[in-house]
Scaffold this motif. Sequence first.
Motif, mmCIF file in Angstrom:
data_model
loop_
_atom_site.group_PDB
_atom_site.id
_atom_site.type_symbol
_atom_site.label_atom_id
_atom_site.label_comp_id
_atom_site.label_asym_id
_atom_site.label_seq_id
_atom_site.Cartn_x
_atom_site.Cartn_y
_atom_site.Cartn_z
ATOM 1 N N VAL A 35 4.598 78.668 72.066
ATOM 2 C CA VAL A 35 4.396 79.274 70.751
ATOM 3 C C VAL A 35 3.570 80.544 70.943
ATOM 4 C CG1 VAL A 35 3.432 78.972 68.441
ATOM 5 C CG2 VAL A 35 4.422 77.009 69.632
ATOM 6 N N GLU A 59 5.681 65.357 70.786
ATOM 7 C CA GLU A 59 7.052 64.977 70.476
ATOM 8 C C GLU A 59 7.361 63.595 71.044
ATOM 9 O OE1 GLU A 59 9.162 68.290 72.268
ATOM 10 O OE2 GLU A 59 9.548 69.092 70.264
ATOM 11 N N ARG A 113 3.516 81.483 64.611
ATOM 12 C CA ARG A 113 4.843 80.850 64.627
ATOM 13 C C ARG A 113 5.816 81.668 63.792
ATOM 14 N NH1 ARG A 113 9.203 78.240 64.697
ATOM 15 N NH2 ARG A 113 9.332 75.999 65.121
ATOM 16 N N GLU A 119 14.587 76.943 59.102
ATOM 17 C CA GLU A 119 13.331 76.220 58.934
ATOM 18 C C GLU A 119 12.684 76.536 57.592
ATOM 19 O OE1 GLU A 119 11.712 75.713 63.517
ATOM 20 O OE2 GLU A 119 11.538 77.651 62.503
ATOM 21 N N VAL A 171 10.715 70.873 58.056
ATOM 22 C CA VAL A 171 10.072 71.135 59.347
ATOM 23 C C VAL A 171 9.012 70.062 59.581
ATOM 24 C CG1 VAL A 171 10.463 73.627 59.243
ATOM 25 C CG2 VAL A 171 8.325 72.677 58.373
ATOM 26 N N GLU A 172 8.651 69.867 60.857
ATOM 27 C CA GLU A 172 7.588 68.938 61.181
ATOM 28 C C GLU A 172 6.275 69.709 61.128
ATOM 29 O OE1 GLU A 172 6.266 65.655 64.557
ATOM 30 O OE2 GLU A 172 8.209 66.673 64.730
ATOM 31 N N ARG A 203 3.811 71.429 68.827
ATOM 32 C CA ARG A 203 4.734 72.482 69.281
ATOM 33 C C ARG A 203 4.944 73.537 68.196
ATOM 34 N NH1 ARG A 203 8.910 73.083 73.298
ATOM 35 N NH2 ARG A 203 8.312 71.122 74.221
ATOM 36 N N ASN A 204 4.744 73.175 66.942
ATOM 37 C CA ASN A 204 4.871 74.144 65.851
ATOM 38 C C ASN A 204 3.550 74.831 65.518
ATOM 39 O OD1 ASN A 204 7.626 73.767 65.481
ATOM 40 N ND2 ASN A 204 7.350 72.133 63.984
ATOM 41 N N TRP A 229 9.011 81.441 61.925
ATOM 42 C CA TRP A 229 9.928 80.421 61.403
ATOM 43 C C TRP A 229 11.319 81.006 61.220
ATOM 44 C CZ3 TRP A 229 7.754 75.795 61.587
ATOM 45 C CH2 TRP A 229 6.365 75.703 61.480
ATOM 46 N N ALA A 258 0.678 73.131 60.940
ATOM 47 C CA ALA A 258 1.144 74.385 61.529
ATOM 48 C C ALA A 258 1.196 75.501 60.495
ATOM 49 C CB ALA A 258 2.526 74.186 62.146
#
Length: 333
Positions: free
Chosen positions: A82, A209, A170, A176, A181-182, A187-188, A172, A237
């Motif tokens: 990222v 994850e 990030r 997304e 989205v998570e 990771r985000n 997007w 995030a």
Amino acid sequence: MHRDPAVPDFVYDYVNLASPLLGSEAVAASDDFFADKARILQDQPATFLPGVFDEHGKWMDGWETRRRRGGGNDWLLIRLGVPGVVKGVDIDTSHFTGNYPPGAMLEGLFSETPPDPAGRWRPLVRTTPLGPSAHHYAAVSDPEPVNWLKLSIFPDGGVARLRVHGAPVRAWTEAETAGEVELSAARNGGRIIAYNDAHYGDVLRLLAEGRGTNMGDGWETRRRREPGNDWIIVALAAPGIVERIEVDTAHFKGNFPDRCSLQAALVEQAAPQALVAQSMFWPQLLGEKALEADAIHGFAGADLAALGPVSHVRFNIFPDGGVSRLRLFGRLA
């Protein structure tokens, strides 16, 4: 979460951009004869195994090059999972006592394609001296985001860990921004702000994850012998509307929490230390729910309060125990 006064605030206040949890990886090196380049990014503290050797010599936990005889210096190229703005670094030479580099430099840039190690890079940390088996902290003032890093050591040697603390930036995608989205995923850009206890396991894996691989792959607190409950605070995030939640107790069979709940709020600006006190009064996003051993628990719809956009959550477990993964899904605000 106790703050060591000898450790800079950027270590506690920002995520490690170079963590494999965010998808970062060491992609190229001038040399890694003695110790593989991938080890330098591992989240766990470096270890030393007395008497352990491999085909190249003493096994070391980090990145180590051979003794350079022809001049020049060694380097390592890292792709960040990222992009982010770097606030500070920790060049850790733990357990390298007679084979550490006398100096190191960190550079960065933003590039959509793999950059040339010999090309033009922006200095983040100019050449700084290193010592044996120690953390070497350096603040960074560069305001531009990077997604590639180059660590140069002079002239050769070994570095146990490289931590690059900063704020994720990030980008997007259209899909997304229009869909789910998570929001909590490391990771985000999701990150853990504070917790009251993390005696066992690896607390950073709570936002990883996949499912946990064993009981050490998650957040586990000690056995509580006093009143109250354990908790952890997560910065999402990006601000978003939470639509469903997963609490996974994978591998926690005799030590899973009896119940859990979540509180949440939209925090415009606050010091991480202040969030702990504030979080006690945040409104409930998820009321107390019973948990089971080694299972994924899903909550959505009527389980969740309509709080609108939130940026931070406080995950409470009652009274104590272990949770492998916490996942919050929703729409970006």
